[in-house]
Design an enzyme around this catalytic site. Sequence first.
Site, PDB file in Angstrom:
ATOM      1  N   LEU A 166      33.787  37.224  53.743  1.00 29.12           N
ATOM      2  CA  LEU A 166      34.908  36.956  52.998  1.00 29.12           C
ATOM      3  C   LEU A 166      35.276  38.193  52.134  1.00 29.12           C
ATOM      4  CD1 LEU A 166      34.266  33.922  53.702  1.00 29.12           C
ATOM      5  CD2 LEU A 166      35.530  33.091  51.732  1.00 29.12           C
ATOM      6  N   ALA A 167      35.660  39.367  52.642  1.00 31.00           N
ATOM      7  CA  ALA A 167      35.903  40.400  52.133  1.00 31.00           C
ATOM      8  C   ALA A 167      37.130  41.351  52.508  1.00 31.00           C
ATOM      9  CB  ALA A 167      34.422  41.389  51.921  1.00 31.00           C
ATOM     10  N   GLU A 168      38.229  40.818  52.220  1.00 32.11           N
ATOM     11  CA  GLU A 168      39.352  41.205  53.220  1.00 32.11           C
ATOM     12  C   GLU A 168      39.712  42.678  52.909  1.00 32.11           C
ATOM     13  OE1 GLU A 168      40.262  36.913  52.676  1.00 32.11           O
ATOM     14  OE2 GLU A 168      39.688  38.426  51.263  1.00 32.11           O
ATOM     15  N   GLN A 186      42.485  34.867  57.842  1.00 25.19           N
ATOM     16  CA  GLN A 186      42.713  33.263  57.905  1.00 25.19           C
ATOM     17  C   GLN A 186      43.980  32.826  57.484  1.00 25.19           C
ATOM     18  OE1 GLN A 186      39.885  30.656  55.512  1.00 25.19           O
ATOM     19  NE2 GLN A 186      38.641  31.089  57.055  1.00 25.19           N
ATOM     20  N   PHE A 187      44.641  33.221  56.467  1.00 26.24           N
ATOM     21  CA  PHE A 187      46.060  33.028  56.150  1.00 26.24           C
ATOM     22  C   PHE A 187      46.548  34.103  55.750  1.00 26.24           C
ATOM     23  CE2 PHE A 187      43.889  28.967  55.682  1.00 26.24           C
ATOM     24  CZ  PHE A 187      44.433  27.922  56.212  1.00 26.24           C
ATOM     25  N   PHE A 209      46.020  35.909  52.199  1.00 26.98           N
ATOM     26  CA  PHE A 209      44.898  36.775  51.967  1.00 26.98           C
ATOM     27  C   PHE A 209      44.945  38.113  51.919  1.00 26.98           C
ATOM     28  CE2 PHE A 209      42.243  32.748  52.827  1.00 26.98           C
ATOM     29  CZ  PHE A 209      42.921  31.784  51.976  1.00 26.98           C
ATOM     30  N   HIS A 225      48.440  29.131  50.928  1.00 24.10           N
ATOM     31  CA  HIS A 225      48.156  29.370  52.403  1.00 24.10           C
ATOM     32  C   HIS A 225      49.490  29.065  53.137  1.00 24.10           C
ATOM     33  CE1 HIS A 225      44.525  27.781  50.539  1.00 24.10           C
ATOM     34  NE2 HIS A 225      43.679  28.225  51.634  1.00 24.10           N
TER      35      HIS A 225
END
Length: 680
Positions: free
Chosen positions: A414-416, A438-439, A442, A483
Amino acid sequence: MAFPSPPSILSQRNLTAAELSGDDLTPAQLRLFAWMHLARRADNRILELFRQGLIKGTVTGGQGNEGLIVPLALLLDKATDVVSFTHRDFGGHLIWSGHLCEHLNQYFANAASPTQAREGNIHHGDPANRSLPMISHLGAMLSNVVGVTDAQRRAGHQAVGLCLFGDGGSSTGDIHETLNLASLLSLPILFVIENNHYAYSTPLDEQFNQSTPLWHRAAGYGIEGRHIDATDALSAADALADAVATVRTSGRPLLVEAKTLRLRGHAAYDTCDYLKPGESDGFFAADSLPKLRAHLVENGQTDAVAALETELNAFVESCIQHSLGVARPTPDMAKLTAEVFAPTAAPLPWEATPAETTELNFAQAINAALRKVLTERSESLILGQDIATYGGAFKVTDGLLNDFGRSRVFNTPLAESSCTGYAVGLALAGHRPIEEFQFSDFVTEAATQITLNAATYHFRSGAKVPLVLRMPCGGGLTFGSFHSQELESMLLSMPGIKALYPSTPQDAFNAVLAAVEDDNPVLLFEHKMLYRGAKGAVSWDGNYRKVWEPRHVAAGDYATVVTYGQMVGLATQAAAYFRDEYDYSFDIFDLRALSPLRLDAIKASLARTHRLIVLHEGRRSHGFGAELVAQLTEEHFFDLEAPPLRIASLDMPVPFAPELEAAYRPSVDSIIEKIADWIG
């Protein structure tokens, strides 16, 4: 006019560990000294030229950092390794590639500068030789280095990546994300902290807790950490040679904190009045360059040192005169705007499959296209959160891991920001990565990488970034504010980004292929309500590139309707109501491509209908519809028989409850109501 001939010692741009430990150390030490002196002399002269008004903007010098960057650059393999030099690393640029005149041309921002005068000062590199140009957002370049290094390793090269950042930059999230990513992927990255005691004017004790040295942070990422004193160039060279060899052999990251110096402040305008009394004297006393010079003199090299200094100084002056004589750039706005994007690439040699027509929903169509890409394009891979075993939050990548393996389809942490930067690096090195967010919400975490890094790469360096970013977007599923966003207006306000927003399964299939073969970063917006919606016929379409142009959905003469995404279906339903109830017909266009906009067919329609309706799900104020109205009415304002109608979501965060969300975003009923009021 030919560049001045450099001193012969500058033809030697490498240094080996063996040379540092052999019987005769003098040649290696003189080489170190020559490059350090060249960097110092050029940096000092650049500062003087700036103060004379001959260099614009500002300059940031590497005076005091030569004892670190010169041995590092000499020790790396210029044929395979990967670097991104920063503000203090002029010596590294000089060693890595190019003639001094080329680097001076960059500072003079003349017509022969490596960036064609499009970038300032030290913001240049040599992407073709894996020297990545920096941006000013500290830490953002590290993940790009990780991506290119991974590409080098995938190609069979025993490459090392060098990530440089300062004590100030060590506080940024990008650096922590990238340290974790490199450790997780087990990549051979040498992370070097240039600790010169100040972040601009902020001392160390105001940056981080002094009870724990920066290099101790390595333990938190499961990697080795070391500390070296780069104010002694000879001992630093030995330590750095060992560090480079360790990383190259182990294939694992290594974090080195290097004690170094900043002798001239942060930049040319820095008054240094924040330094403690006598502190600057201490810096100059520890300077690595006079230390190395004294060592050589003590070992009988007085004449050699003096001769080098004379020759190098004369070389610097002749190069300055050469670069001063190069003409200033002539603005060619057509060329400038044309080169925001990389040129349109030739179509990839796709196989004409699937030849048979299959009924697929939107998600299945994207899955089929991704499968085709992975099968036919070995340079492509897919990454993102939960996209491997789980198949993605919306199961769009379901089954791909099993069929193509974890080297081609893999999860990211989780490190866009760092993961997008890593994908940028892969793209720079010839891969065609596809990253799933994921969305789409983000994507704000990766905004710098997308809008200021990837999007500007071609304009400022000529490098191509063939990167696809998949964005599950839109509301209607009661996912709430974080989201359900439509962010195309925010992202596309920045130049250099392409974007597709399909509304049918066939267009979704085509859009994946068109985006993958493009040599620019492409946002692929995928409305979540379409994923499991109505199925449609999907097959190989030789005209898949038509997805870059609007699709004429329905013919009519009362008004021109422009929309995209899930709103296409709503527009069609609303148009059917007005046709059946009032005998009004609408000319409906599905944009499909949001950037670049190709509006000729729509303008022709507007010239015929004289009325314009723009429908989109994003918020009305500052929304994408405002840009559409502006571009479409500039030429046809006096032809209009009514004010343009914009239909969009309300100017508020996306609410959660179904009743509230339904009131927030356009629906068939609200569209009909707004059009009816507009017709009057």
